[in-house]
Design an enzyme around this catalytic site. Structure first.
Site, PDB file in Angstrom:
ATOM      1  N   MET A   1     -18.627  -4.559  -7.860  1.00 16.59           N
ATOM      2  CA  MET A   1     -18.265  -3.495  -6.912  1.00 16.59           C
ATOM      3  C   MET A   1     -16.751  -3.293  -6.889  1.00 16.59           C
ATOM      4  O   MET A   1     -15.993  -4.249  -7.036  1.00 16.59           O
ATOM      5  CB  MET A   1     -18.737  -3.883  -5.502  1.00 16.59           C
ATOM      6  N   CYS A   2     -16.325  -2.072  -6.724  1.00 18.54           N
ATOM      7  CA  CYS A   2     -14.904  -1.799  -6.576  1.00 18.54           C
ATOM      8  C   CYS A   2     -14.392  -2.415  -5.275  1.00 18.54           C
ATOM      9  O   CYS A   2     -15.165  -2.758  -4.389  1.00 18.54           O
ATOM     10  CB  CYS A   2     -14.635  -0.305  -6.519  1.00 18.54           C
ATOM     11  N   GLN A   3     -13.100  -2.535  -5.205  1.00 15.38           N
ATOM     12  CA  GLN A   3     -12.468  -3.058  -3.992  1.00 15.38           C
ATOM     13  C   GLN A   3     -11.435  -2.049  -3.517  1.00 15.38           C
ATOM     14  O   GLN A   3     -10.673  -1.505  -4.317  1.00 15.38           O
ATOM     15  CB  GLN A   3     -11.733  -4.369  -4.304  1.00 15.38           C
ATOM     16  N   ASN A 108     -14.923   3.747  -3.305  1.00 12.36           N
ATOM     17  CA  ASN A 108     -15.750   2.639  -3.764  1.00 12.36           C
ATOM     18  C   ASN A 108     -17.199   3.033  -3.483  1.00 12.36           C
ATOM     19  O   ASN A 108     -17.554   3.304  -2.336  1.00 12.36           O
ATOM     20  CB  ASN A 108     -15.300   1.380  -2.997  1.00 12.36           C
TER      21      ASN A 108
END
Lengths: 256, 256
Positions: A1-3, A108
């Site tokens: 997952m993006c942050q 995100n």
């Protein structure tokens, strides 16, 4: 997952401590190897550092870690590519100019079957769902107003645009024009407001402690917003799914 | 006086050698202490480094000197403030998005009594004559075309807009969208095209020599454009006052 990482303050503040923990999530303590970026507003100006290398290896990240840029609004992003190939044009945050102000956006999540029509004023350069959503928000705001509207009207419009876009999927995002910062949560987003009396904070990702009492003035107020809490000895507030918050001068001003 | 540096290539190339000499003109071998910036196109993406410190002291300049970013189009600028205070919002190059492409602009000179009306599509964020001129060029192009026109038509329009703006003063500028680079001379601008057979070049500002034969392929072609020649053992072509050149694939394509 993006942050995602954001900061909104009532006085120019450096983000070194928070970035220290955050950047390690770019390939070291977490799996994010598809680029990263950070935008710093300084007055009306904006400094945007982008890199398509993982942030844990990036020479640009090394610079940002060593360079105490004082900013009132910061947005940073570490990318795990879902829609659109890895490359600079698909690296967040994205920048546009509207109403004579720079606007910065990072996202995100992912949006399914989301293909807004090309705008008159704003069009994506890359191929991400994220930049398409940013351009759609900007296009709608610009079509409606020729100059910055009263803040509460802007807030209501962003809320309504967010509702229509999040019908397509996960839409955690941050948006700032250097005066204030919108944060919207679909799944994971947390924030903390640091103000007097300042105490000590300890990073989760690394054994680093800072005593904010030594580096602040009594009136300073700093909101830090992140996908996951960055420290393990402070109370972070979870932003609820579907909640939009407008941060101004280091604290929430409007919450949905 | 401000300094401009541009590069346009037929293959991604690093600008380290040229930047080595150029950045020293930012406060060391010349008097330019009011900020600097450099933009690198990589595909459709663009990386823009800005600093309001003199380039000879800047940590961002140190990063750029050490980081061999491969780019087909680069524009760099060292600022000597004339119109507008020193600050990030007034630091060149400036960036905008038009037709789904990023556009970058930097200017050396000053424009007197130049106050174009605020555009529909593009408005300045800072207070320089330079950003006002950039926005005026972009506004006119966007008003005329909804998508990129044939290159020769674009060339003619930029030529006509340049003529009207240079009536206000000194207007050395560079403008690029990542595919090609416009360079216009009012007073000082020089260029060189490096191609096979590649030879050795020696910097004017520093005792540094590079043998391009070791770092190139036979088909490479690189145009470097600068306010003043950067090397002392090569033949630089002076761009004539009032001359506009469009560089593409490492060479002049159209000259006025």
């Amino acid at each position: 997952m993006c942050q995602l990482l954001g900061m909104n303050c009532n006085t120019p503040t450096d983000i070194l401590f928070s970035f220290e923990g955050f950047h390690r999530r770019g390939g070291l303590t977490d799996h994010h190897a598809d680029g990263w970026g950070i935008a710093f507003f300084e007055g009306r100006g904006c400094r945007l550092f982008l890199d398509d290398k993982p942030s844990a290896d990036s020479p640009v990240a090394a610079l940002v870690r060593a360079y105490p840029i004082q900013s009132e609004n910061v947005i940073a992003h570490i990318r795990k590519a879902t829609v659109g190939p890895v490359g600079l044009a698909n690296t967040h945050p994205f920048i546009r100019e509207m109403w004579g102000q720079y606007w910065i956006f990072a996202h995100n999540g992912d949006l399914k079957d989301y293909h807004p029509a090309p705008g008159q004023y704003f069009r994506p350069v890359g191929s991400t769902d994220s930049e398409a959503a940013f351009c759609a928000i900007m296009e709608n705001l610009r079509q409606r107003w020729d100059a910055p509207p009263p803040l509460h009207e802007l807030w209501e419009e962003v809320q309504s645009l967010t509702e229509s876009i999040r019908a397509h999927g996960i839409f955690n995002f941050m948006l700032s024009n250097g005066e204030f910062l919108f944060a919207h949560c679909s799944t994971h987003l947390h924030y903390i407001v640091r103000k007097a009396p300042f105490t000590t904070a300890h990073l989760l990702d690394e054994d680093v402690t800072v005593d904010f009492a030594n580096v602040t003035k009594p009136d300073d107020r700093v909101a830090v917003i992140a996908t996951q809490p960055l420290t393990d000895n402070e109370h972070w507030t979870r932003i609820e799914p579907q909640q939009l918050i407008l941060f101004k001068d280091g604290q929430p001003l409007y919450c949905s």
